[in-house]
Motif scaffolding. Structure first.
Motif, short mmCIF file in Angstrom:
data_model
loop_
_atom_site.label_atom_id
_atom_site.label_comp_id
_atom_site.label_asym_id
_atom_site.label_seq_id
_atom_site.Cartn_x
_atom_site.Cartn_y
_atom_site.Cartn_z
N GLY A 204 0.80 -1.21 0.00
CA GLY A 204 0.00 0.00 0.00
C GLY A 204 0.84 1.27 0.00
N VAL A 205 0.12 2.39 -0.06
CA VAL A 205 0.76 3.71 -0.11
C VAL A 205 0.05 4.65 0.85
CG1 VAL A 205 1.13 5.75 -1.57
CG2 VAL A 205 1.56 3.48 -2.50
N SER A 206 0.84 5.41 1.59
CA SER A 206 0.34 6.53 2.38
C SER A 206 0.57 7.80 1.56
CB SER A 206 1.09 6.58 3.72
OG SER A 206 0.81 7.77 4.43
N LEU A 207 -0.50 8.35 0.98
CA LEU A 207 -0.40 9.58 0.19
C LEU A 207 -0.61 10.73 1.16
CD1 LEU A 207 -0.03 10.73 -2.69
CD2 LEU A 207 -2.50 10.65 -2.94
N ASN A 208 0.43 11.48 1.43
CA ASN A 208 0.48 12.28 2.65
C ASN A 208 -0.08 13.69 2.51
OD1 ASN A 208 1.64 10.13 4.01
ND2 ASN A 208 3.72 10.74 3.50
N HIS A 209 -0.48 14.24 3.65
CA HIS A 209 -0.82 15.66 3.79
C HIS A 209 0.38 16.31 4.46
CE1 HIS A 209 -3.50 19.16 4.48
NE2 HIS A 209 -2.66 19.37 5.46
N MET A 210 1.02 17.24 3.76
CA MET A 210 2.33 17.72 4.18
C MET A 210 2.24 18.88 5.18
SD MET A 210 4.28 15.70 2.33
CE MET A 210 5.87 16.40 1.89
N TYR A 211 3.37 19.12 5.81
CA TYR A 211 3.52 20.15 6.84
C TYR A 211 3.28 21.56 6.29
CZ TYR A 211 6.51 23.16 9.88
OH TYR A 211 7.03 24.15 10.66
N SER A 212 3.77 21.82 5.08
CA SER A 212 3.65 23.19 4.54
C SER A 212 2.84 23.18 3.25
CB SER A 212 5.03 23.79 4.25
OG SER A 212 5.57 23.22 3.07
N VAL A 213 2.22 24.32 2.97
CA VAL A 213 1.43 24.46 1.74
C VAL A 213 2.32 24.23 0.53
CG1 VAL A 213 0.13 26.11 0.33
CG2 VAL A 213 -0.21 26.05 2.81
N THR A 214 3.53 24.75 0.57
CA THR A 214 4.47 24.60 -0.54
C THR A 214 4.69 23.12 -0.86
OG1 THR A 214 5.61 26.69 -0.20
CG2 THR A 214 6.86 24.94 -1.25
N ARG A 215 4.89 22.31 0.16
CA ARG A 215 5.19 20.89 -0.08
C ARG A 215 3.93 20.08 -0.34
NH1 ARG A 215 9.95 17.54 2.34
NH2 ARG A 215 9.61 16.68 0.26
N ASN A 216 2.78 20.53 0.11
CA ASN A 216 1.59 19.71 -0.10
C ASN A 216 1.28 19.52 -1.57
OD1 ASN A 216 -0.16 18.21 1.65
ND2 ASN A 216 -1.85 19.42 0.87
N ARG A 217 1.66 20.49 -2.41
CA ARG A 217 1.44 20.34 -3.86
C ARG A 217 2.24 19.17 -4.44
NH1 ARG A 217 3.36 25.06 -6.71
NH2 ARG A 217 4.79 25.30 -4.97
N GLU A 218 3.33 18.77 -3.76
CA GLU A 218 4.15 17.66 -4.26
C GLU A 218 3.34 16.36 -4.34
OE1 GLU A 218 7.73 17.16 -1.98
OE2 GLU A 218 8.05 19.31 -1.81
N THR A 219 2.36 16.23 -3.46
CA THR A 219 1.63 14.97 -3.41
C THR A 219 0.68 14.78 -4.60
OG1 THR A 219 -0.18 15.83 -2.04
CG2 THR A 219 1.76 15.02 -0.89
N ILE A 220 0.44 15.85 -5.36
CA ILE A 220 -0.37 15.74 -6.59
C ILE A 220 0.28 14.73 -7.53
CG2 ILE A 220 -1.15 16.94 -8.67
CD1 ILE A 220 -1.42 19.48 -7.00
N TYR A 221 1.61 14.76 -7.63
CA TYR A 221 2.30 13.84 -8.55
C TYR A 221 2.03 12.38 -8.14
CZ TYR A 221 4.65 18.19 -9.73
OH TYR A 221 4.90 19.49 -10.09
N GLY A 222 2.08 12.12 -6.83
CA GLY A 222 1.79 10.77 -6.36
C GLY A 222 0.37 10.35 -6.69
N LYS A 223 -0.58 11.27 -6.52
CA LYS A 223 -1.98 10.96 -6.83
C LYS A 223 -2.13 10.52 -8.28
CE LYS A 223 -6.49 13.17 -7.39
NZ LYS A 223 -7.32 14.37 -7.19
N TYR A 224 -1.52 11.24 -9.20
CA TYR A 224 -1.66 10.91 -10.63
C TYR A 224 -0.87 9.66 -10.99
CZ TYR A 224 -4.59 14.78 -11.82
OH TYR A 224 -5.69 15.61 -11.91
N ILE A 225 0.30 9.46 -10.39
CA ILE A 225 1.09 8.26 -10.68
C ILE A 225 0.32 7.01 -10.27
CG2 ILE A 225 3.14 6.96 -9.96
CD1 ILE A 225 4.60 9.74 -9.84
N PHE A 226 -0.20 6.98 -9.05
CA PHE A 226 -0.83 5.76 -8.56
C PHE A 226 -2.23 5.55 -9.13
CE2 PHE A 226 2.27 6.71 -5.10
CZ PHE A 226 3.12 5.67 -5.42
#
Length: 409
Positions: free
Chosen positions: A170-192
């Motif tokens: 499985g994968v933990s698709l995370n909610h990040m500490y900062s707004v700047t980094r939270n956008r990084e998780t979009i890539y994971g969403k589309y990849i998986f």
């Protein structure tokens, strides 16, 4: 092994890993806004890329398949509809104030026909200087500050460990500490969700980026096929660990227990893996400052929800008991000398990437810690890191295992 995600330990032989080669996002770091973008200094991109390529080559030379975040994200955009959906979602999370500016940026991004070029541009950010002057403006467009970016860069992306974490299948698709980094998780969403490698695998998601509480991959460690460890840290909330544990048990990933480690809430102890990594069946690299007064909470599945119990033994005994070994060896960053430990931990001396039991990748600059690892019988693959380390992360931070071999039972 048919699953594209298979990680049941921190130390099983690494077979597939995801990296991100630093790109133009590092050239959009400027001194006035380093804190906003979670950096202490500005790496020299050309040298950082050479160091990163050295890291990737060490992995390939040890029979590890290296895949890149930017390639996977580009390959996930398999239709024009997905491209537009991705761009719209990205822009909605980019803190753009003016509607006309947002329309202008949408046109800019969709004009990029090559998918990888599009992904790399979203990572690099957009300077206002790149955009033509708006002919007509609404109030939000007019009341613009001197801030130089229409869209912030994402310079932390080469730390691929954090936006999501693999555990079991499985994968933990995370909610990040900062707004700047939270956008990084979009890539994971589309990849998986959409990449051909993953989309038909029905990968269980044990955390979602839309959750209200934060968790980051540097705090998530798979200690064994039975146990996941998570740090309660500057970047990860206790409430997130409860949600994660419930999902792990509900989705039947096979883990029997989650250990929540309470660590100091500050930047030098940013994540659990900056002070604590597993390097062999019974060996851990640690920062000596976490040994005193450490509280560990044991979370298991109960009849009426989660059972949570504080474990109040020493770190060695807690680890030995939970791993089913007679005793563990703690290899102290800086050899236990507080001055050396503080210096080398700042340069990620405790942040090792284990590629097989007793075999790790480390930065060359942490000479005292590296000697202690060797004295403990650990095989080292040494990489330069003078520029990469400026982002405050080591080899584990820069890698996201997708497949590890199972350990012998």
């Amino acid at each position: 092994m048919t699953q594209p995600i298979h990680v049941f330990s921190e130390i099983g032989r690494l077979k597939t890993v995801m990296l991100h080669r630093p790109g133009k996002e590092l050239e959009n770091l400027v001194p006035d806004y380093l804190e906003r973008l979670l950096f202490d200094d500005i790496p020299f991109l050309e040298q950082a890329q050479k160091e990163h390529d050295n890291f990737a080559n060490i992995l390939r030379e040890n029979d590890v398949e290296v895949v890149y975040l930017e390639d996977l994200a580009a390959e996930a955009l398999t239709s024009n509809e997905l491209r537009e959906q991705f761009v719209d979602e990205y822009l909605n999370e980019a803190s753009i104030k003016g509607s006309k500016r947002k329309a202008q940026l949408r046109e800019l991004l969709l004009s990029i026909k090559d998918n990888k070029e599009l992904i790399e541009k979203t990572m690099a950010g957009v300077q206002k200087a790149e955009l033509p002057e708006l002919k007509s403006k609404n109030l939000s467009d007019m009341v613009e500050s001197d801030y130089p970016f229409a869209i912030d860069p994402m310079p932390n992306l080469y730390f691929t460990r954090d936006p999501f974490a693999t555990m079991g299948n499985g994968v933990s698709l995370n909610h990040m500490y900062s707004v700047t980094r939270n956008r990084e998780t979009i890539y994971g969403k589309y990849i998986f969700s959409y990449h051909p490698r993953f989309k038909d695998a029905d990968i269980p998601m044990v955390y979602d980026r839309t959750e209200s509480t934060r968790i980051e991959g540097g705090d998530e460690l798979v200690l064994s096929k039975d146990i996941v460890a998570v740090g309660i840290s500057q970047r990860t909330d206790a409430a997130s660990i409860e949600k994660l544990a419930k999902n792990i048990f509900d989705k039947k990933l096979g883990f029997k227990k989650v250990l929540a480690f309470g660590i100091a809430n500050n930047r030098k102890f940013m994540h659990l893996d900056t002070v604590f990594t597993m390097v062999d069946y019974d060996k851990f690299s640690i920062h000596p400052e976490i040994e005193g007064g450490l509280t560990v909470y044991s979370i298991t599945e109960g009849e009426n929800g989660l059972d949570i119990v504080a474990e109040t033994d020493t770190l060695e005994h807690i680890l030995a008991k939970n791993l089913g070994v007679e005793q563990v060896t703690l290899i102290r960053c800086g050899g236990g000398n507080l001055t050396a430990a503080a210096r080398e931990q700042w340069n990620d001396g405790s942040n090792t990437l284990t590629i097989a039991p007793g075999e790790v990748v480390v930065y060359d600059r942490n000479t005292i810690t590296n000697k202690k690892l060797e004295e403990a019988g650990v095989k080292l693959h040494v990489m330069p890191g003078s520029e990469l380390v400026r982002g405050r992360g080591g080899p584990r931070c820069m890698s996201m295992p997708l497949v590890r071999e199972d350990l012998p039972k």
